[in-house]
Design a protein around this motif. Structure first.
Motif, PDB file in Angstrom:
ATOM      1  N   TYR A 213      -5.447 -31.767   9.270  1.00  0.00           N
ATOM      2  CA  TYR A 213      -4.999 -32.219   8.814  1.00  0.00           C
ATOM      3  C   TYR A 213      -4.618 -33.223   7.623  1.00  0.00           C
ATOM      4  CZ  TYR A 213      -3.370 -31.480  13.922  1.00  0.00           C
ATOM      5  OH  TYR A 213      -3.405 -30.538  15.202  1.00  0.00           O
TER       6      TYR A 213
ATOM      7  N   CYS B  28      -3.701 -24.627   9.233  1.00  0.00           N
ATOM      8  CA  CYS B  28      -4.331 -23.824  10.516  1.00  0.00           C
ATOM      9  C   CYS B  28      -5.197 -22.488   9.144  1.00  0.00           C
ATOM     10  CB  CYS B  28      -3.350 -23.199  10.738  1.00  0.00           C
ATOM     11  SG  CYS B  28      -4.243 -22.549  12.580  1.00  0.00           S
TER      12      CYS B  28
ATOM     13  N   ILE C  52      -0.467 -35.056  20.211  1.00  0.00           N
ATOM     14  CA  ILE C  52      -0.641 -34.091  19.596  1.00  0.00           C
ATOM     15  C   ILE C  52      -1.285 -32.821  19.906  1.00  0.00           C
ATOM     16  CG2 ILE C  52      -2.880 -35.015  19.065  1.00  0.00           C
ATOM     17  CD1 ILE C  52      -3.193 -33.981  16.221  1.00  0.00           C
ATOM     18  N   ASP C  53      -1.454 -33.512  21.036  1.00  0.00           N
ATOM     19  CA  ASP C  53      -1.580 -31.942  22.531  1.00  0.00           C
ATOM     20  C   ASP C  53      -0.414 -31.115  21.712  1.00  0.00           C
ATOM     21  OD1 ASP C  53      -4.717 -32.999  22.800  1.00  0.00           O
ATOM     22  OD2 ASP C  53      -3.740 -33.784  24.046  1.00  0.00           O
TER      23      ASP C  53
ATOM     24  N   MET D  53      -7.870 -26.202  12.387  1.00  0.00           N
ATOM     25  CA  MET D  53      -6.655 -27.120  11.893  1.00  0.00           C
ATOM     26  C   MET D  53      -7.314 -28.657  11.372  1.00  0.00           C
ATOM     27  SD  MET D  53      -4.300 -27.021  14.976  1.00  0.00           S
ATOM     28  CE  MET D  53      -2.625 -27.102  14.348  1.00  0.00           C
TER      29      MET D  53
ATOM     30  N   TRP E 213       3.708 -26.612   7.107  1.00  0.00           N
ATOM     31  CA  TRP E 213       2.188 -25.687   7.562  1.00  0.00           C
ATOM     32  C   TRP E 213       1.815 -25.274   6.976  1.00  0.00           C
ATOM     33  CZ3 TRP E 213       1.655 -26.045  13.016  1.00  0.00           C
ATOM     34  CH2 TRP E 213       2.205 -26.441  13.401  1.00  0.00           C
TER      35      TRP E 213
ATOM     36  N   VAL F   9       0.181 -29.292   8.208  1.00  0.00           N
ATOM     37  CA  VAL F   9      -1.391 -29.260   8.622  1.00  0.00           C
ATOM     38  C   VAL F   9      -1.371 -27.645   8.205  1.00  0.00           C
ATOM     39  CG1 VAL F   9      -1.541 -28.075  11.485  1.00  0.00           C
ATOM     40  CG2 VAL F   9      -0.380 -29.660  10.773  1.00  0.00           C
TER      41      VAL F   9
ATOM     42  N   GLN G 160       0.306 -22.872  19.453  1.00  0.00           N
ATOM     43  CA  GLN G 160      -0.498 -22.255  19.500  1.00  0.00           C
ATOM     44  C   GLN G 160      -0.153 -21.206  19.735  1.00  0.00           C
ATOM     45  OE1 GLN G 160      -3.875 -21.401  18.630  1.00  0.00           O
ATOM     46  NE2 GLN G 160      -4.016 -23.547  17.535  1.00  0.00           N
TER      47      GLN G 160
ATOM     48  N   GLU H 229       0.401 -29.641  19.176  1.00  0.00           N
ATOM     49  CA  GLU H 229      -0.832 -27.861  18.854  1.00  0.00           C
ATOM     50  C   GLU H 229      -0.680 -26.917  19.874  1.00  0.00           C
ATOM     51  OE1 GLU H 229      -4.836 -29.608  18.649  1.00  0.00           O
ATOM     52  OE2 GLU H 229      -4.749 -30.500  16.952  1.00  0.00           O
ATOM     53  N   GLU H 230      -0.298 -27.305  21.137  1.00  0.00           N
ATOM     54  CA  GLU H 230      -0.337 -25.791  22.009  1.00  0.00           C
ATOM     55  C   GLU H 230       1.378 -25.080  22.276  1.00  0.00           C
ATOM     56  OE1 GLU H 230       0.436 -26.133  27.099  1.00  0.00           O
ATOM     57  OE2 GLU H 230      -0.215 -27.669  26.075  1.00  0.00           O
TER      58      GLU H 230
ATOM     59  N   HIS I 188      -9.211 -36.312  13.265  1.00  0.00           N
ATOM     60  CA  HIS I 188      -8.307 -36.333  14.623  1.00  0.00           C
ATOM     61  C   HIS I 188      -7.789 -37.091  14.828  1.00  0.00           C
ATOM     62  CE1 HIS I 188      -7.679 -34.170  18.305  1.00  0.00           C
ATOM     63  NE2 HIS I 188      -7.119 -33.337  17.880  1.00  0.00           N
TER      64      HIS I 188
END
Length: 107
Positions: free
Chosen positions: A62, A11, A85-86, A60, A47, A9, A93, A89-90, A71
């Motif tokens: 991948y 970022c 994935i949501d 972001m 990361w 990932v 974040q 990602e949450e 995505h």
């Protein structure tokens, strides 16, 4: 999970998240955050945190085995390993926000 099967990932962190003088601190923040992220979701991901100087690049990105994923492909990857994935990602974040708050408190 073997390293070559983990999702990488990338970022890109906006300098503005560190306030009006964020561009003065974003390099140092990314270096510190990178060290903290080496322990975050390590069973699934590796990361790379870097400043986002070019807003045309995605925040972001991948990849798996050095192959860039869309995505939709990343979503499929997470589905295959039984993750969402949501939610992933949450959680990231939330962690990033925590790291930003810690950094700003020390500044």
């Amino acid at each position: 999970m073997s390293v070559e099967r983990k999702i990488a990932v990338l970022c890109r962190v906006e300098p503005g998240c560190l306030g009006p003088d964020g561009s003065d601190h974003i390099e140092a923040f990314c270096a510190l955050a990178q060290r903290a992220m080496q322990y975050f979701d390590v069973d699934v991901a590796t990361w790379i945190l870097t400043p986002r100087y070019d807003k045309t690049l995605e925040e972001m990105q991948y990849s798996v085995a050095n192959k860039l994923l869309s995505h939709a492909q990343a979503t499929q990857y997470f589905t295959l390993i039984g993750r969402d994935i949501d939610a992933f990602e949450e959680r990231f974040q939330d962690k990033l926000t925590s790291l930003i708050n810690l950094y700003l408190a020390r500044k």
